[in-house]
Motif scaffolding. Structure first.
Motif, PDB file in Angstrom:
ATOM      1  N   GLY A   8      -3.534  -6.943   0.449  1.00 19.08           N
ATOM      2  CA  GLY A   8      -4.441  -5.890  -0.009  1.00 19.08           C
ATOM      3  C   GLY A   8      -4.164  -5.515  -1.451  1.00 19.08           C
ATOM      4  N   ILE A  11      -5.094   0.243  -4.800  1.00 14.79           N
ATOM      5  CA  ILE A  11      -4.069   0.911  -5.611  1.00 14.79           C
ATOM      6  C   ILE A  11      -2.703   0.837  -4.933  1.00 14.79           C
ATOM      7  N   ASP A  38     -11.281  -9.407  -1.306  1.00 19.39           N
ATOM      8  CA  ASP A  38     -12.434  -9.337  -2.211  1.00 19.39           C
ATOM      9  C   ASP A  38     -12.177 -10.191  -3.453  1.00 19.39           C
ATOM     10  N   CYS A  61     -11.513  10.654  -9.887  1.00 17.63           N
ATOM     11  CA  CYS A  61     -10.464  11.465 -10.492  1.00 17.63           C
ATOM     12  C   CYS A  61      -9.236  11.487  -9.605  1.00 17.63           C
TER      13      CYS A  61
HETATM   14  C1  LIG Z   1     -16.196   7.319  -2.021  1.00 14.10           C
HETATM   15  C2  LIG Z   1     -14.741   7.654  -2.157  1.00 14.10           C
HETATM   16  C3  LIG Z   1     -14.355   8.627  -3.047  1.00 14.10           C
HETATM   17  C4  LIG Z   1     -12.995   8.942  -3.198  1.00 14.10           C
HETATM   18  N1  LIG Z   1     -12.639   9.872  -4.121  1.00 14.10           N
HETATM   19  C5  LIG Z   1     -11.327  10.101  -4.376  1.00 14.10           C
HETATM   20  C6  LIG Z   1     -10.939  10.888  -5.490  1.00 14.10           C
HETATM   21  O1  LIG Z   1     -11.781  11.382  -6.253  1.00 14.10           O
HETATM   22  N2  LIG Z   1      -9.604  11.049  -5.725  1.00 14.10           N
HETATM   23  C7  LIG Z   1      -8.643  10.464  -4.931  1.00 14.10           C
HETATM   24  O2  LIG Z   1      -7.444  10.648  -5.197  1.00 14.10           O
HETATM   25  N3  LIG Z   1      -8.993   9.683  -3.879  1.00 14.10           N
HETATM   26  C8  LIG Z   1     -10.300   9.475  -3.593  1.00 14.10           C
HETATM   27  N4  LIG Z   1     -10.662   8.632  -2.579  1.00 14.10           N
HETATM   28  C9  LIG Z   1      -9.609   8.026  -1.746  1.00 14.10           C
HETATM   29  C10 LIG Z   1      -8.920   6.861  -2.452  1.00 14.10           C
HETATM   30  O3  LIG Z   1      -9.850   6.129  -3.191  1.00 14.10           O
HETATM   31  C11 LIG Z   1      -8.286   5.910  -1.432  1.00 14.10           C
HETATM   32  O4  LIG Z   1      -7.512   6.618  -0.485  1.00 14.10           O
HETATM   33  C12 LIG Z   1      -7.381   4.879  -2.097  1.00 14.10           C
HETATM   34  O5  LIG Z   1      -8.049   4.252  -3.168  1.00 14.10           O
HETATM   35  C13 LIG Z   1      -6.943   3.856  -1.048  1.00 14.10           C
HETATM   36  O6  LIG Z   1      -6.197   2.833  -1.647  1.00 14.10           O
HETATM   37  P1  LIG Z   1      -5.521   1.701  -0.770  1.00 14.10           P
HETATM   38  O7  LIG Z   1      -4.937   0.716  -1.689  1.00 14.10           O
HETATM   39  O8  LIG Z   1      -4.605   2.324   0.236  1.00 14.10           O
HETATM   40  O9  LIG Z   1      -6.714   1.061   0.075  1.00 14.10           O
HETATM   41  P2  LIG Z   1      -7.943   0.206  -0.448  1.00 14.10           P
HETATM   42  O10 LIG Z   1      -8.408   0.649  -1.760  1.00 14.10           O
HETATM   43  O11 LIG Z   1      -8.911   0.216   0.687  1.00 14.10           O
HETATM   44  O12 LIG Z   1      -7.325  -1.244  -0.631  1.00 14.10           O
HETATM   45  C14 LIG Z   1      -7.033  -2.065   0.459  1.00 14.10           C
HETATM   46  C15 LIG Z   1      -7.412  -3.488   0.086  1.00 14.10           C
HETATM   47  O13 LIG Z   1      -7.073  -4.360   1.173  1.00 14.10           O
HETATM   48  C16 LIG Z   1      -8.029  -5.401   1.188  1.00 14.10           C
HETATM   49  N5  LIG Z   1      -7.982  -6.057   2.505  1.00 14.10           N
HETATM   50  C17 LIG Z   1      -8.408  -5.587   3.694  1.00 14.10           C
HETATM   51  N6  LIG Z   1      -8.164  -6.479   4.666  1.00 14.10           N
HETATM   52  C18 LIG Z   1      -7.577  -7.544   4.084  1.00 14.10           C
HETATM   53  C19 LIG Z   1      -7.118  -8.789   4.574  1.00 14.10           C
HETATM   54  N7  LIG Z   1      -7.193  -9.112   5.878  1.00 14.10           N
HETATM   55  N8  LIG Z   1      -6.590  -9.683   3.694  1.00 14.10           N
HETATM   56  C20 LIG Z   1      -6.489  -9.373   2.360  1.00 14.10           C
HETATM   57  N9  LIG Z   1      -6.932  -8.197   1.845  1.00 14.10           N
HETATM   58  C21 LIG Z   1      -7.458  -7.289   2.699  1.00 14.10           C
HETATM   59  C22 LIG Z   1      -9.331  -4.680   0.908  1.00 14.10           C
HETATM   60  O14 LIG Z   1     -10.342  -5.568   0.471  1.00 14.10           O
HETATM   61  C23 LIG Z   1      -8.913  -3.660  -0.151  1.00 14.10           C
HETATM   62  O15 LIG Z   1      -9.122  -4.138  -1.460  1.00 14.10           O
HETATM   63  C24 LIG Z   1     -12.015   8.282  -2.406  1.00 14.10           C
HETATM   64  C25 LIG Z   1     -12.411   7.294  -1.493  1.00 14.10           C
HETATM   65  C26 LIG Z   1     -13.753   6.970  -1.366  1.00 14.10           C
HETATM   66  C27 LIG Z   1     -14.162   5.890  -0.408  1.00 14.10           C
END
Ligand SMILES: Cc1cc2nc3c(=O)[nH]c(=O)nc-3n(C[C@H](O)[C@H](O)[C@H](O)COP(=O)(O)OP(=O)(O)OC[C@H]3O[C@@H](n4cnc5c(N)ncnc54)[C@H](O)[C@@H]3O)c2cc1C
Length: 473
Positions: A8, A11, A38, A61
């Motif tokens: 994944g 961030i 992706d 933000c």
């Molecule tokens: C519309 C929206 C608005 C938001 N606004 C805010 C905000 O203003 N401020 C804030 O702090 N937070 C906000 N959030 C929350 C924040 O964006 C997320 O909690 C954070 O970005 C999650 O990061 P992550 O890396 O944990 O997960 P993700 O960003 O979901 O990354 C996980 C990655 O794993 C990949 N993946 C999944 N399965 C597999 C697999 N089998 N093999 C390989 N790769 C895989 C996915 O494609 C994805 O790229 C918002 C979220 C959304 C949806």
């Protein structure tokens, strides 16, 4: 050379990979591979530059009171790109009783701290205001059991405060249903306030007395505002982090199908259309429902708990207009819409008022509407044309906007927002216990202990540190 595979590239995964890259550069005997399904990195952080507009698909933000983004920006050399919001326009409206009502000044989270603006605000009726004041006298909860956000606010401040403030403002952060959200997992601060002061209002008044005076910004640093971002949008952070990694250690457009535990230690990472990759440690940062599939064969109990974290679907619709076509001044950060109003959008952000550098010139404005969330998910699955028309119709009713957009961009987040429902912390504890039972196995991300970007940076870094320690590095 020991190898860590990070699954994944959002961030969380980028933060883990960044730490591993730093260990490698400092001469440690560690290799890593970041696998992202992706074709782009960043996950939910997705900024696009379209015709001079800076368009945010996901977060726009981060919360300034958490150090994660500042630390990462400093480490990667983009601290000077951090930017505060335009405080002169810091106003939010609530669409209630069929009109926009200004959210009273001094509302800290849920609780009014300035009496006069709150008393004068038409948002909450007089019976509703009096009911909120009962909070001073309602005894604190005696049991330690989890409670929903809805039940808590209803119990302490009454239904009107729940419907018009807590649901759209506080529940909105998680795109959640307050009647299902775990208070312990989402807003534990409210529990402490009730337990320590016996009343939210009393706790707020006490906190107000202790609040340090705002400091002037340090030379060369941006003025701290409650929400902050990057000049080029949140994607500037993930793009910068990605650029620090070695390109041959990143695989995009590749899905991890499952993880197999090797007898004698270590893991085989099975990737769609590729030979499996051997790893000494693995960090899974895919969202819980996707992580559940990846670990299903390896650890059914962990998979079941991962699958037990519900995810809500939402969409953001970015719309640009000619300023001269927009009747309203848009002198605010935007508006929120309580679910009780039965409208089809949850909120609207006036992006170009809230932030600088979001439009190619002053003659245009950028607005972002939110659709869906736990209580309205089906709206997201309409085709683009219908969704766009629906959003424009809503903007017409809510802010009187009748102009046609000069640019629009829709982002859909199917199962994109983890729901911390009742029992969430028990599920997370069970997932962490199973992860700990599998040597060298780590799970991290927004699905577990904080959805905010700074939280995700911290847990990503922590997982990488855990992997390095496990490998004796
Ligand atoms: C519309 C929206 C608005 C938001 N606004 C805010 C905000 O203003 N401020 C804030 O702090 N937070 C906000 N959030 C929350 C924040 O964006 C997320 O909690 C954070 O970005 C999650 O990061 P992550 O890396 O944990 O997960 P993700 O960003 O979901 O990354 C996980 C990655 O794993 C990949 N993946 C999944 N399965 C597999 C697999 N089998 N093999 C390989 N790769 C895989 C996915 O494609 C994805 O790229 C918002 C979220 C959304 C949806």
């Amino acid at each position: 050379m020991k190898k860590v595979v990070v699954i994944g590239g959002g961030i969380t995964g980028l933060s883990a990979a960044y730490m591993l890259q730093k260990a490698l550069e400092s001469g440690e005997k560690v290799d890593y591979l970041l696998v992202e399904k992706d074709n782009r990195l960043g996950g939910k952080i997705w900024t696009e530059q379209i015709d001079g507009y800076t368009v945010e698909g996901g977060p726009d933000c981060f919360l300034a009171d958490k150090p994660g983004c500042f630390d990462m920006a400093r480490e990667t050399g983009i601290e000077d790109r951090i930017m505060g919001s335009n405080e002169a326009s810091k106003r939010t409206y609530v669409f209630a009783n069929k009109r926009l009502n200004r959210l009273p000044d001094g509302l800290m989270g849920l609780v009014p701290t300035k009496l006069v603006p709150f008393a004068l605000s038409p948002l909450i009726s007089w019976p509703g205001k009096i009911r909120m004041a009962f909070d001073f006298f309602i005894p604190k909860k005696q049991t330690d059991g989890d409670e929903t956000l809805g039940s808590f606010v209803n119990r302490r401040l009454g239904k009107e405060a729940l419907d018009k403030i807590a649901e759209p403002l506080i529940g909105g952060i998680h795109a959640g249903d307050p009647d299902k959200m775990s208070l312990k997992a989402t807003f534990p601060r409210f529990i402490q306030m009730e337990q320590n002061y016996g009343s939210l209002l009393r706790a707020m008044l006490a906190a107000r007395g202790k609040m340090p005076k705002p400091k002037p910004p340090e030379p060369g640093k941006p003025k701290k505002t409650f929400f902050m971002t990057f000049v080029g949008g949140m994607g500037e952070l993930t793009d910068t982090m990605a650029a620090k990694l070695e390109p041959n250690k990143i695989l995009t457009g590749k899905t991890v199908t499952h993880i197999e535990q090797k007898t004698g230690g270590g893991y085989m990472i099975h990737i769609d259309g590729m030979e499996p990759v051997a790893a000494d440690a693995v960090i899974v940062t895919a969202p819980a429902h996707e992580a559940a599939k990846v670990v299903e064969d390896m650890d059914k109990a962990m998979s079941d708990n991962l699958a037990g974290i519900p995810q809500a679907t939402s969409a953001t619709v970015n719309l640009a207009f000619r300023r001269s076509d927009v009747g309203s001044s848009l002198e605010a950060f935007g508006f929120i819409v309580p679910i009780s109003e039965k409208r089809k959008i949850k909120a609207g952000t006036y992006s170009s008022t809230k932030w600088d550098y979001r439009t190619p010139d002053k003659e245009h404005v950028l607005i972002r509407a939110f659709v869906g969330g736990a209580m309205n998910q089906e709206l997201v699955f309409q085709d683009d044309e219908t969704l766009l028309k629906m959003v424009l119709d809503e903007l017409k009713d809510i802010i009187g906007l009748t102009a046609a957009p000069v640019m629009h961009k829709i982002f859909r987040w199917v199962k994109g927002m983890p729901q911390y429902t009742i029992g969430h912390l028990d599920r997370v504890a069970a997932i962490e216990a199973r992860a700990a039972a599998n040597p060298g196995f780590f799970v991290a991300g927004g699905s577990y202990r904080g959805v905010g970007v700074p939280d995700c940076i911290n847990v990503g870094k922590k997982a990488a540190q855990g992997a390095l320690e496990y490998l004796g590095i």
